[in-house]
Motif scaffolding. Structure first.
Motif, short mmCIF file in Angstrom:
data_model
loop_
_atom_site.label_atom_id
_atom_site.label_comp_id
_atom_site.label_asym_id
_atom_site.label_seq_id
_atom_site.Cartn_x
_atom_site.Cartn_y
_atom_site.Cartn_z
N GLN A 325 -11.74 -8.44 0.09
CA GLN A 325 -10.86 -7.27 0.10
C GLN A 325 -9.47 -7.65 0.59
N MET A 326 -9.46 -8.47 1.61
CA MET A 326 -8.18 -8.93 2.16
C MET A 326 -7.36 -9.61 1.07
N GLY A 327 -8.02 -10.47 0.31
CA GLY A 327 -7.33 -11.17 -0.76
C GLY A 327 -6.84 -10.21 -1.84
N ARG A 328 -7.70 -9.28 -2.20
CA ARG A 328 -7.31 -8.32 -3.24
C ARG A 328 -6.09 -7.53 -2.82
N MET A 329 -6.12 -7.06 -1.58
CA MET A 329 -4.99 -6.27 -1.08
C MET A 329 -3.70 -7.07 -1.11
N ALA A 330 -3.79 -8.29 -0.61
CA ALA A 330 -2.58 -9.12 -0.56
C ALA A 330 -2.02 -9.33 -1.96
N ALA A 331 -2.90 -9.59 -2.91
CA ALA A 331 -2.46 -9.84 -4.28
C ALA A 331 -1.84 -8.58 -4.88
N LEU A 332 -2.47 -7.46 -4.62
CA LEU A 332 -1.93 -6.21 -5.16
C LEU A 332 -0.54 -5.92 -4.60
N MET A 333 -0.40 -6.15 -3.31
CA MET A 333 0.91 -5.91 -2.69
C MET A 333 1.96 -6.84 -3.29
N LEU A 334 1.56 -8.06 -3.54
CA LEU A 334 2.52 -9.01 -4.09
C LEU A 334 2.92 -8.62 -5.51
N LEU A 335 1.95 -8.22 -6.30
CA LEU A 335 2.25 -7.80 -7.66
C LEU A 335 3.21 -6.62 -7.67
N ASP A 336 2.98 -5.75 -6.72
CA ASP A 336 3.85 -4.60 -6.58
C ASP A 336 5.28 -5.02 -6.30
N LEU A 337 5.40 -5.96 -5.41
CA LEU A 337 6.71 -6.50 -5.05
C LEU A 337 7.36 -7.18 -6.25
N LEU A 338 6.53 -7.84 -7.04
CA LEU A 338 7.02 -8.56 -8.20
C LEU A 338 7.61 -7.60 -9.23
N LYS A 339 6.96 -6.45 -9.34
CA LYS A 339 7.40 -5.48 -10.32
C LYS A 339 8.68 -4.81 -9.89
N ASP A 340 8.84 -4.67 -8.62
CA ASP A 340 9.98 -3.94 -8.11
C ASP A 340 10.48 -4.58 -6.82
N ARG A 341 11.29 -5.62 -7.01
CA ARG A 341 11.87 -6.29 -5.84
C ARG A 341 12.64 -5.25 -5.03
N GLY A 342 12.86 -5.58 -3.81
CA GLY A 342 13.66 -4.67 -3.00
C GLY A 342 12.88 -3.43 -2.60
N ARG A 343 11.64 -3.39 -3.03
CA ARG A 343 10.80 -2.29 -2.59
C ARG A 343 10.58 -2.43 -1.08
N GLN A 344 10.40 -1.33 -0.45
CA GLN A 344 10.17 -1.33 0.98
C GLN A 344 8.92 -2.13 1.34
N ALA A 345 9.03 -2.98 2.33
CA ALA A 345 7.87 -3.76 2.76
C ALA A 345 6.83 -2.84 3.39
N VAL A 346 5.58 -3.10 3.08
CA VAL A 346 4.52 -2.29 3.69
C VAL A 346 3.53 -3.19 4.43
N GLN A 347 2.95 -2.66 5.45
CA GLN A 347 1.93 -3.41 6.18
C GLN A 347 0.63 -2.64 6.09
N LEU A 348 -0.40 -3.36 5.77
CA LEU A 348 -1.68 -2.71 5.58
C LEU A 348 -2.69 -3.40 6.49
N ALA A 349 -3.46 -2.61 7.21
CA ALA A 349 -4.46 -3.22 8.09
C ALA A 349 -5.86 -3.03 7.53
N ILE A 350 -6.58 -4.12 7.45
CA ILE A 350 -7.98 -4.06 7.03
C ILE A 350 -8.83 -3.81 8.26
N THR A 351 -9.71 -2.85 8.16
CA THR A 351 -10.60 -2.61 9.29
C THR A 351 -11.95 -3.27 9.05
N PRO A 352 -12.28 -4.27 9.84
CA PRO A 352 -13.57 -4.95 9.67
C PRO A 352 -14.70 -3.98 9.97
N SER A 353 -15.84 -4.24 9.39
CA SER A 353 -16.96 -3.34 9.62
C SER A 353 -17.99 -3.97 10.56
N LEU A 354 -18.73 -3.11 11.21
CA LEU A 354 -19.76 -3.57 12.13
C LEU A 354 -21.10 -3.59 11.40
#
Lengths: 374, 374
Positions: A325-354
DNA sequence: CTGAAAGCGCTTACAG
DNA sequence: CTGAAAGCGCTTACAG
C-alpha cells in the motif's frame, strides 16, 4: 553510424522502424505517429491501413527515441538509501509501486545506494535525465541535492518521515502513534497494568511513546519511565540491532541486575512488553528464551513486525506496515505530480494495522491468521 | 518542439547541453563528446579546457540522447513473474544485481509481472528496446517469447531451473541436491533413523529427494516412501501453501489417522522431519504446535528458509539461499554476455548453505547465529 | 588531433 | 485530415 544508410547495413539490422511502417501503409511518418499515439485527427480509413501495417510488421515504437523527442522517459526512479532503519521497505514496496506504474505504461528504475553516498550526490538517473520523477526512501537526513531538486521541477515523493525541512515535499509517512496506542490498549484490555516498552529514538520514538502513554493515560495507568527503554536509531542497523534488542529487553525486565537468572514464578517488573521496532524483536526473543520466560504465560508480547511467515508461525501479535500500500500511494502521488507540476505537495500517513495473534494473550477477539486454513 | 530555437524558449528551459559546453570551451561538440567519453585522441591542453567548461556549467550528458545514438541504453531489465514458488527472490536479489550494475554505470529497470501474463508477452521494456539485456525469474515455464529472444540477440540470463529446453540460455540455478544431503546427514549424525520429508513436486522435488535418499543410503538407512510427502508445485503459492504444509506434516507424522490427537511420549512414526520448501514451513509449525509436539525434543526439524530474522528467533536449522549472491552472479553473467554476444551460454548453480540452529537438536558443532551477539 | 555533418527513431508546429 | 521538415541531444565515420 552516420554516413551509412540502413539499407546498406542490411534490412533487418535492427528493429522495424516508423519509417518502414509508413512506407508499407503508404502514408507519412507523421500519420503513423498520430495513429499509434491515438490522436483522433486521422481518417478511419487511413487509420485502418496504418494499424494493419503495424500489425503486419510487428512494429513497436522505440521508447528511447520517443523519450528524446517528448522529453519524457516514462520512467520513475526509486532511490533506496540502505541500510535503513525504517520499516516498510522490501519487495512489497516495489511491487506496490510497480503495479501503479504499469497501468500508466511506465517503468521503475532502481537506485539502491549506500546511505552515506546518498547524502552527497543525487543518483545518476536523475542527473542524466533518465527518469521523470523520483521516489526516495531511507535514511538520508535531508540531503542537500534533494532540496535543490524541488526547485528543479523534478517531481519527488519522499518515503518515511525524514522529510527535509524548509521545502515542501510530497511524502508517504507512517503513523506511529495510532497503532502504538492500539497495541497498548490491547494489553490494557487484557488486564495488564505494568507494561514495558522498548522504543526507538528520534521522531519515531517520540510518536511511539506518545501513543503508548496516551493509551496508558486513557486507562488511568501512570506512566513509569523505568519501564521504557530507548534504543538509538544508529543501533537499528543489521549488525547491531540484535544486541540492542537483547540489552533493552534485559533492562526492562530487570534481568541484567539479577545476572540473567530468573526463575519461573518469581515475577517480572512488567507483565507485558511492547517492542516498537521490528529490528529489535529477534534480540528480545533471544533474551526471553535465554531466561526461559514464556510468552504469553509469563509475559505478554506485542511487537512491530514486517508481516513475515515467521511472525505468523511464532504467533506474534504484531503491528504491521502494509508495504505494498505504501508503494501504491507513493506511486499515485508521483503520477499526480507528473500530470500537474506545481501542484501543492501533500503528505499522507499510512496507519499500520495490529494483527492479533497469541503472544499478547488475548486471542479471543480476532482469530489468528496462523490458524485460519484456506 | 520543432521550429523553435532554444534561445527563444529561454536559456535555462532545460538542462545544460553538449553544444553549450562546446561553445564555452571554444571547441566542437565532437571534441567535447570525445573528452567526456574518455577517448584518448584529444590534446591534453584542449582536454583541460573542456573539463573546465564541463565543471563550470555542471554538465551531465543526457542518457537518453546517448542511448539513441549508441543504441545502448545502459539499462538491464529484471522480469519477475510472480507469485513464484522459487526461493531466492526478494530485495536481496535486487540488491545483488544492482551492486554489480552500479559498478558499470548501468541501471536496473523492473518488470514485475503476473506469471500468467508473462507466459504470453515479453515485457514492454524489451519490445520497446529500453534495455540492453534481461534477467528473468519466476514461473514462466519456457514462455515462447523467451525462446525467440535468444535468436533476437537480446542477452538473457534465466534465474532458477525452469530453463526453456531447446535453446541454450545462460542461467543461475539452485543446487537442491547438495544441501538436501547435508541436511539429512546432519539428522543422521544426531542418531535419527526414522526421518520424514516433505518435498515439493517437479524437478526441484526430484533433486531434493535424490539428496535426501543419497544421504540415507550413505548411512545404510533404507528409504521408506511412507515417510515422504509430496506437495504439488501449484500448491506452493501464497494462498495455499500454509494448508499444504499443514496437511503434509499431519500425513508424515501420522496425525491425520489419529484425528489429530497425539499425547507426548506416544512416539511418532518419525523422529526427525525435513521440510524442503520455505513456503511449507508455517503450515508445518502450525501442525506441530496444534499437537503440542515440541522441537527438538519430540521431533528434530530441518527446513528450507529464506534467512529471515524469524528463523533465527525460532532457532530453526535452515537451508538458506544467498539471494544477494544469486543476484550478483546473474548480473555478472549478463554483463559478460553484453560484452561479447554469441558467447557460449553458461549455467551456474548456487549451493545454498545449511545454517545450524537448535531445531535439529545437534547444536554443538556450529554455534547458532541467534546466540552470537555482536 | 579536430570539426562539419549525418544519423539514431521518434514527435509536432506549421503549412497546406 | 495529412505531409515535409525541424528538432530532441548525443556519437562517430569521414575528411582534413
Amino acid at each position: 553510424m552516420p554516413r551509412r544508410k540502413r539499407s546498406e547495413t542490411g534490412a533487418s539490422s535492427g528493429r522495424v522502424t516508423l519509417d518502414e511502417v509508413a512506407q508499407l501503409a503508404g502514408v507519412s511518418k507523421a500519420t503513423v505517429s498520430r495513429v499509434i499515439n491515438g490522436k483522433s485527427c486521422v481518417r478511419p480509413h487511413v487509420r485502418e491501413r496504418v494499424i494493419k501495417a503495424v500489425k503486419k510488421m510487428n512494429y513497436h515504437p522505440n521508447a528511447v527515441a520517443r523519450a528524446l523527442a517528448t522529453r519524457r522517459t516514462g520512467q520513475v526512479g526509486l532511490l533506496l538509501a540502505l541500510p535503513s532503519s525504517m520499516p516498510g521497505y522490501g519487495l512489497g514496496l516495489i511491487q506496490g509501486i510497480e503495479a501503479v506504474l504499469r497501468r500508466e505504461q511506465m517503468h521503475l528504475v532502481l537506485n539502491v545506494m549506500d546511505a552515506q553516498a546518498a547524502q552527497w550526490d543525487p543518483p545518476s538517473t536523475v542527473t542524466q535525465r533518465q527518469v521523470d520523477g523520483l521516489i526516495v526512501g531511507g535514511d538520508l537526513n535531508g540531503a542537500s541535492w534533494l532540496k535543490e531538486l524541488a526547485g528543479d521541477s523534478l517531481p519527488v515523493v519522499v518515503l518515511g518521515d525524514e522529510v527535509p525541512e524548509g521545502v515542501q515535499f510530497s511524502a508517504v509517512t507512517i503513523d506511529w502513534l495510532t497503532p502504538s496506542a492500539q497495541a497498548t490498549e490491547r494489553l490494557l484490555a487484557a488486564g495488564h497494568r505494568r507494561i514495558g516498552a522498548i522504543v526507538p529514538g528520534g521522531r519515531w520514538g517520540d510518536q511511539v511513546r506518545a501513543g503508548f502513554e496516551r493509551a496508558l493515560a486513557g486507562a488511568g495507568v501512570a506512566a513509569d519511565s523505568s519501564r521504557v527503554a530507548r534504543v538509538d536509531v544508529s543501533e537499528l542497523r543489521n549488525g547491531t540491532a540484535h544486541a540492542a534488542g537483547y540489552r533493552a529487553a534485559r533492562q526492562v525486565l530487570g534481568l541484567a541486575e539479577r545476572a540473567g537468572r530468573w526463575t519461573p514464578g518469581e515475577g517480572l517488573p512488567v507483565t507485558a512488553l511492547y517492542v516498537a521496532h521490528e529490528a529489535l524483536v529477534p534480540g528480545v526473543l533471544h533474551a526471553l528464551k535465554e531466561s526461559s520466560i514464556s510468552v504469553p504465560q509469563d509475559l505478554a508480547l506485542v511487537v512491530w513486525g514486517h508481516g513475515s511467515a515467521g511472525e505468523q508461525a511464532m504467533g506474534l501479535t504484531a503491528v504491521t506496515v502494509n508495504r505494498e500500500q505504501m508503494g501504491r500511494m507513493a506511486a499515485l502521488m508521483l503520477l499526480d505530480l507528473l500530470k500537474d507540476r506545481g501542484r501543492q505537495a501533500v503528505q499522507l500517513a499510512i496507519t499500520p494495522s495490529l494483527v492479533v495473534r497469541e503472544s499478547c494473550g488475548t486471542q479471543r477477539a480476532e482469530p489468528s491468521r496462523v490458524y485460519s486454513l484456506a
